[in-house]
Scaffold this motif. Structure first.
Motif, short mmCIF file in Angstrom:
data_model
loop_
_atom_site.label_atom_id
_atom_site.label_comp_id
_atom_site.label_asym_id
_atom_site.label_seq_id
_atom_site.Cartn_x
_atom_site.Cartn_y
_atom_site.Cartn_z
N ARG A 1 -40.21 4.39 -41.32
CA ARG A 1 -41.18 4.70 -40.28
C ARG A 1 -42.45 3.85 -40.42
N PRO A 2 -43.14 3.58 -39.31
CA PRO A 2 -44.36 2.80 -39.39
C PRO A 2 -45.49 3.58 -40.06
N SER A 3 -46.26 2.91 -40.89
CA SER A 3 -47.46 3.48 -41.50
C SER A 3 -48.67 3.14 -40.63
N THR A 4 -49.74 3.91 -40.79
CA THR A 4 -50.93 3.71 -39.95
C THR A 4 -52.20 3.77 -40.78
N LEU A 5 -53.20 3.04 -40.32
CA LEU A 5 -54.54 3.07 -40.91
C LEU A 5 -55.56 3.08 -39.77
N PRO A 6 -55.97 4.27 -39.29
CA PRO A 6 -56.98 4.34 -38.23
C PRO A 6 -58.39 4.37 -38.80
N ILE A 7 -59.33 3.84 -38.04
CA ILE A 7 -60.76 3.87 -38.38
C ILE A 7 -61.52 4.29 -37.14
N THR A 8 -62.44 5.25 -37.29
CA THR A 8 -63.20 5.77 -36.16
C THR A 8 -64.68 5.79 -36.49
N PHE A 9 -65.49 5.32 -35.56
CA PHE A 9 -66.96 5.46 -35.64
C PHE A 9 -67.43 6.01 -34.31
N LEU A 10 -68.22 7.08 -34.36
CA LEU A 10 -68.65 7.76 -33.14
C LEU A 10 -70.12 8.16 -33.23
N TYR A 11 -70.84 7.94 -32.13
CA TYR A 11 -72.23 8.38 -32.00
C TYR A 11 -72.38 9.12 -30.68
N THR A 12 -73.01 10.29 -30.69
CA THR A 12 -73.20 11.05 -29.46
C THR A 12 -74.68 11.09 -29.08
N LEU A 13 -74.92 11.43 -27.83
CA LEU A 13 -76.30 11.52 -27.35
C LEU A 13 -77.05 12.70 -27.97
N ASN A 14 -76.34 13.59 -28.64
CA ASN A 14 -76.98 14.65 -29.42
C ASN A 14 -77.26 14.21 -30.86
N GLN A 15 -77.22 12.89 -31.07
CA GLN A 15 -77.55 12.28 -32.36
C GLN A 15 -76.57 12.68 -33.46
N GLN A 16 -75.31 12.78 -33.11
CA GLN A 16 -74.25 13.04 -34.08
C GLN A 16 -73.59 11.73 -34.48
N LEU A 17 -73.39 11.54 -35.77
CA LEU A 17 -72.76 10.35 -36.30
C LEU A 17 -71.50 10.75 -37.06
N LEU A 18 -70.41 10.03 -36.85
CA LEU A 18 -69.15 10.36 -37.53
C LEU A 18 -68.41 9.08 -37.87
N PHE A 19 -67.97 9.01 -39.13
CA PHE A 19 -67.11 7.92 -39.57
C PHE A 19 -65.91 8.51 -40.29
N SER A 20 -64.72 8.04 -39.96
CA SER A 20 -63.52 8.54 -40.63
C SER A 20 -62.48 7.43 -40.71
N THR A 21 -61.67 7.51 -41.76
CA THR A 21 -60.53 6.62 -41.89
C THR A 21 -59.43 7.38 -42.62
N GLU A 22 -58.18 7.04 -42.30
CA GLU A 22 -57.05 7.81 -42.82
C GLU A 22 -55.85 6.89 -43.01
N LEU A 23 -55.24 6.96 -44.19
CA LEU A 23 -54.04 6.19 -44.48
C LEU A 23 -52.83 7.12 -44.46
N SER A 24 -51.85 6.80 -43.61
CA SER A 24 -50.57 7.50 -43.58
C SER A 24 -49.50 6.49 -43.94
N LEU A 25 -48.96 6.61 -45.14
CA LEU A 25 -48.09 5.57 -45.70
C LEU A 25 -46.69 6.12 -45.96
N TRP A 26 -45.70 5.54 -45.29
CA TRP A 26 -44.30 5.90 -45.50
C TRP A 26 -43.67 4.92 -46.48
N GLN A 27 -43.01 5.46 -47.50
CA GLN A 27 -42.30 4.62 -48.45
C GLN A 27 -41.00 4.11 -47.84
N PRO A 28 -40.44 3.01 -48.40
CA PRO A 28 -39.20 2.46 -47.85
C PRO A 28 -38.09 3.51 -47.78
N GLY A 29 -37.44 3.54 -46.62
CA GLY A 29 -36.38 4.51 -46.41
C GLY A 29 -36.88 5.92 -46.17
#
Length: 377
Positions: free
Chosen positions: A87-115
């Protein structure tokens, strides 16, 4: 940003033309539709590149106002081998700023081994997040604002023990500082667990039965997961509590271009649970149209479904509905106390793996918009 808005306009034009055409116009306008989608595909390719997909992050709710930022995701196969289905593995990265002065940074590794013999998931999230607290229970207050800074990390590894059956340990840690509360509010009173901030750490385990034919766009199979976490001073946690999450999903292929998805989800807690960790409904993943955390208590139940239709080439539409509730005890759940929501969405496939851009319009106790990557279920 401009590229994604161009894509949105092209998709909208194609849908309008596709549903408005008459039989006599079908041949001529069919070429026009194909040309529009060819252009849209080229735009998607220019945004995505060979291995990364990058889109603007847009969110909105009456409580958080407009949020803007960026999301990127890398899709890859770890140590691919010829003749080995991984199965494909994924590495997403998110940066978000809102008009209510909220800041968010996240990253996540989902790694499938061979087979697909093993699966590793690691996530880190950091935020400075003014938010709104509506109290505990199914009858929310008018709400009070508070602001917190937190770092959250979890690490999980599952090993396949039978075909489709995975088991493994999970570790979680969260550090949070609440640096602003409303005068005379519930959080300022100190009677709510976690109102003075928290440091929680815990260990647990996960059991997962997964027979999906595709992790991004399943058309058949199941995803059933049970996850139990124990937080304790033995792990240097400020609070001692247990958290059990049950997630059952079923995917049915109605026709080659139509898929029905059903999900039953439960969150159960026991012990001295800080308000940030009690069971909640709402948000972009469970019960779209309800603000996440407006309804929170020790336990929560959610049932939701989606009907996915491929309209033309990479374009799809989704109809969804959900019901859910929270309760301080299991006896408090009842048919009459369920809250209901629903809505519709648009999907555009980014790559051959099935990764989608999604835009959802949800109706519940508010009208809410959600824009992001991948499916909810």
């Amino acid at each position: 940003m401009k590229r994604l808005w161009a894509l949105s306009v092209l998709v909208g034009m194609a849908v309008t033309v596709g549903f408005a055409q008459s039989p006599d116009e079908e041949i001529g306008q069919g070429n026009l539709i194909s040309q529009l989608f060819d252009t849209a595909d080229k735009i998607v390719e220019s945004v995505s590149g060979d291995s990364w997909a990058v889109i603007p992050a847009l969110t909105y709710s009456p409580e958080t106002s407009l949020g803007v930022g960026a999301r990127a995701i890398k899709v890859f196969r770890y140590r691919p081998k010829q003749g080995v289905d991984t199965r494909p593995s994924t590495l997403p990265i998110t940066f978000l700023y809102t008009l209510n002065q909220q800041l968010l940074f996240s990253t996540e590794l989902s790694l499938w081994q061979p087979g697909n013999t093993g699966f590793l998931n690691a996530r880190i999230e950091m935020a400075d997040f003014p938010f709104k607290f509506y109290g505990i229970g199914s009858s929310p207050t008018s709400g009070e604002y508070y602001a917190s800074r937190y770092v959250h990390f979890h690490l999980m590894y599952e090993r396949e023990i039978l075909k489709g059956l995975y088991m493994g340990p999970r570790f979680e840690i969260r550090r949070e500082d609440i640096y602003r509360t409303e005068a005379l509010g519930l959080l300022e009173s100190g009677t709510i667990a976690g109102s003075n901030g928290q440091f929680v750490s815990g260990m647990g385990g996960v059991v997962n039965f997964d027979t999906r034919d595709n992790i991004f766009q399943p058309t058949r199979g199941v995803f059933h997961q049970a996850q139990l976490m124990l937080f304790s001073p033995a792990f240097t946690s400020d609070f001692s509590f247990a958290h059990l999450v049950l997630d059952f999903r079923k995917y049915l292929s109605i026709t080659p271009k139509q898929v029905l998805v059903g999900q039953a989800w439960a969150s159960l807690t026991a012990g001295s649970v800080p308000f940030q960790h009690v069971s909640m409904i709402g948000g972009s993943d469970r019960m779209r149209g309800f603000f996440e955390g407006k309804y929170r208590d020790r336990h929560a139940l959610v049932f939701q479904s989606e009907y996915r239709i491929n309209v033309y080439r990479n374009l799809g539409v989704v109809l969804f509905g959900s019901v859910g509730q929270v309760s301080p005890d299991l006896e408090g759940f009842g048919v009459r106390t369920f809250k209901a929501g629903g809505g519709m969405g648009i999907r555009y496939k980014l790559n051959n793996e099935g990764l989608n851009i999604r835009f959802d319009l949800g109706f519940g106790d508010q009208t809410a918009y959600y824009f992001g990557l991948n499916e909810v279920m």
